[in-house]
Each structure stands twice: as C-alpha cells, then as structure tokens.
Design a protein around this motif. Structure first.
Motif, short mmCIF file in Angstrom:
data_model
loop_
_atom_site.label_atom_id
_atom_site.label_comp_id
_atom_site.label_asym_id
_atom_site.label_seq_id
_atom_site.Cartn_x
_atom_site.Cartn_y
_atom_site.Cartn_z
N THR A 1 1.12 2.60 -11.14
CA THR A 1 1.46 2.26 -9.76
C THR A 1 2.21 0.94 -9.70
O THR A 1 3.21 0.80 -8.97
N TYR A 2 1.74 -0.05 -10.47
CA TYR A 2 2.43 -1.34 -10.49
C TYR A 2 3.87 -1.18 -10.97
O TYR A 2 4.80 -1.79 -10.43
N LEU A 3 4.06 -0.36 -12.00
CA LEU A 3 5.41 -0.16 -12.54
C LEU A 3 6.31 0.53 -11.52
O LEU A 3 7.49 0.18 -11.38
N GLU A 4 5.76 1.49 -10.78
CA GLU A 4 6.54 2.17 -9.74
C GLU A 4 6.95 1.18 -8.64
O GLU A 4 8.10 1.16 -8.19
N LYS A 5 6.00 0.36 -8.22
CA LYS A 5 6.30 -0.62 -7.17
C LYS A 5 7.32 -1.65 -7.66
O LYS A 5 8.23 -2.05 -6.91
N PHE B 1 11.77 4.33 -0.78
CA PHE B 1 10.81 3.47 -1.45
C PHE B 1 9.40 3.82 -0.96
O PHE B 1 8.83 3.11 -0.13
N PRO B 2 8.85 4.92 -1.46
CA PRO B 2 7.56 5.39 -0.92
C PRO B 2 6.42 4.39 -1.09
O PRO B 2 5.60 4.21 -0.17
N ALA C 1 4.72 2.49 2.08
CA ALA C 1 3.29 2.68 2.35
C ALA C 1 2.59 1.33 2.47
O ALA C 1 1.73 1.14 3.34
N GLU C 2 2.96 0.38 1.62
CA GLU C 2 2.33 -0.94 1.67
C GLU C 2 2.76 -1.69 2.92
O GLU C 2 1.96 -2.42 3.53
N ALA C 3 4.01 -1.52 3.32
CA ALA C 3 4.50 -2.18 4.53
C ALA C 3 3.72 -1.70 5.75
O ALA C 3 3.32 -2.50 6.62
N ILE C 4 3.49 -0.40 5.82
CA ILE C 4 2.73 0.16 6.94
C ILE C 4 1.29 -0.34 6.91
O ILE C 4 0.72 -0.73 7.93
N ALA C 5 0.70 -0.36 5.70
CA ALA C 5 -0.71 -0.75 5.56
C ALA C 5 -0.94 -2.21 5.91
O ALA C 5 -1.99 -2.58 6.44
N THR C 6 0.05 -3.06 5.62
CA THR C 6 -0.12 -4.50 5.83
C THR C 6 0.56 -5.01 7.09
O THR C 6 0.42 -6.19 7.43
N GLY C 7 1.29 -4.13 7.77
CA GLY C 7 1.99 -4.56 8.97
C GLY C 7 3.16 -5.49 8.66
O GLY C 7 3.53 -6.33 9.49
N SER C 8 3.75 -5.34 7.48
CA SER C 8 4.87 -6.17 7.06
C SER C 8 6.15 -5.35 7.08
O SER C 8 6.13 -4.12 7.18
N SER C 9 7.27 -6.04 6.95
CA SER C 9 8.54 -5.34 6.86
C SER C 9 8.78 -4.90 5.43
O SER C 9 8.17 -5.43 4.49
N VAL D 1 7.72 -6.90 1.86
CA VAL D 1 6.93 -6.29 0.79
C VAL D 1 7.71 -6.28 -0.51
O VAL D 1 7.18 -6.61 -1.58
N ALA D 2 8.99 -5.93 -0.45
CA ALA D 2 9.81 -5.88 -1.66
C ALA D 2 9.91 -7.26 -2.30
O ALA D 2 9.82 -7.41 -3.52
N ALA D 3 10.07 -8.30 -1.47
CA ALA D 3 10.17 -9.66 -2.00
C ALA D 3 8.85 -10.08 -2.65
O ALA D 3 8.84 -10.71 -3.71
#
Length: 227
Positions: free
Chosen positions: A144-148, A163-164, A168-176, A180-182
């Motif tokens: 998972t880490y490698l995919e992210k 960027f699935p 998913a992390e952006a939705i879960a954390t309420g971030s853009s 999340v990518a940064a």
C-alpha cells in the motif's frame, strides 16, 4: 552452576551475575565465634544489560564478571566424593580398581555458530521493531505504501490520474488531493532516509557477527544498532 548463563538462548538481555550472601554465618551467642561460615551463591541483584543500548565495553565487562562468578561458584562447591572405577577383562573378571575424583561441572557453553545464528535473528527482529516505530507493519501495508508513493510521484510529475489511494485518503481526512500527495511524497522521502540508516546499521551488525571470533564479539556486534 549450570544455571549461570549469560542470556536466555542468545537473547538481547545479558544477566549480571554476582555472588551474594544467601545465609549469614552462624555465630556463638556468647563468644561471637563463628560456628558455621556464611553461605554464598550466584544471584542477579541488578537489572540485565540490554545489548542494543549498551557500550561494547559494558558488554565485555558483564561477560567477564559472569565468567568470574562461574569460577567462584565452582570453587565454592564441596569437594567431590571419590568414586571407584573397576576394570574387567574380556571374561568379566575384575583386574583392577581405582579411586577417581570427578571433575567439577563445566560451565555451560553455547557453540559459537549457534550464538551467531541467534544474534542475526535478534538483530533482524530488532530492526523490524525500529522500523515499526515509523511505519505500520502489517500484512499488505508495504504494498500500500508503495502504491501511494507511486501515485504521489505521478501526481508531482503532472499526471492526471486516477489516484485511487490518494483520493481515498483525501476523502477520509478531509484534505485536498494536492495536500495528500504532498504529504505522502514528503513522508516517503523522510522514510527513505530513516530506512536507509537502519539498513546500514543492520548490515554492519550482521557483518560484525559473521566476523566475530568469540561470544563477547558476537554480543558486541549488536551495539551497531544503538541510537
């Protein structure tokens, strides 16, 4: 005597043995003369030494002290009773007999090869624990880490996605998605530095174990993982 071991099966904690008074001397109530001497025996009054937190000199000192306690414990044993050894000829006739004083019990010895194998396992397990201080170690998490990380790198390079994992992390954390990518990219960069340092220490420790010519040097190899 056989219980005076340095560690349990080559574990990370070295026992600190010492001769301590188990029973005080028996004194005459009137004269104060010693009727029976004090009895001393091996014990571990101090906390064990963690080989991953110790200096090489500390490890050498503890092992030397343990060896001294073993020798003192053997010296304190009561004299062995002689045993009769009888020799017989081929027909079963007694031809000679003699008294033999049994040798004192030998100190426990772990073959160096076995101690080295245990040390390598111990080192690898310890590095796994140190890695777990920085990342989640569970089934599938590494992939998972490698995919992210791959998604974050593609996002930084201007790829349009999808960027699935990042989404998913952006939705879960309420971030853009950009945030999340940064964060994933920065975390991956920091983790690479940490993991490279741990891997360097692990390899140094394993190579030191391979080169060790004594139990002291095997245990000292573990100090490569000190913070």
């Amino acid at each position: 005597m056989h219980n005076i071991i340095d560690s349990y099966k080559g574990g990370r904690y070295l026992l600190r043995w010492a001769l301590v008074e188990i029973h005080p001397a028996v004194l005459d109530a009137e004269t104060g003369d010693e009727l029976a001497p004090a009895i001393y025996g091996p014990s571990c009054p101090d906390a064990p030494l963690d080989v991953f937190a110790a200096e090489p000199e500390e490890i050498e000192a503890v092992l030397a002290e343990n060896a001294e306690v073993r020798a003192l414990a053997v010296a304190a044993l009561p004299p062995a009773e002689p045993i009769i050894v009888r020799d017989f000829d081929a027909e079963g006739n007694l031809v000679a007999e003699r008294e033999v004083i049994p040798e004192p019990p030998a100190a426990p010895v772990v073959p160096l090869a076995e101690l080295k194998a245990a040390a390598v396992d111990l080192i690898n397990a310890r590095v796994g624990e140190l890695r777990a201080d920085h990342i989640t170690v569970t089934v599938g998490q590494s992939a998972t880490y490698l995919e992210k990380q791959d998604e974050a790198a593609r996002h930084a390079a201007g790829d349009s996605g999808p960027f699935p994992y990042l989404s998913a992390e952006a939705i879960a954390t309420g971030s853009s998605l950009d945030e999340v990518a940064a964060l994933v990219g920065a975390t991956a960069t920091a983790w690479t530095a940490v993991n490279a340092d741990l891997e360097g220490k692990r390899r140094a420790a394993v190579e030191a174990v391979k080169a060790a010519e004594s139990p002291v040097q095997v245990y000292q190899a573990c100090t490569h993982l000190r913070a």
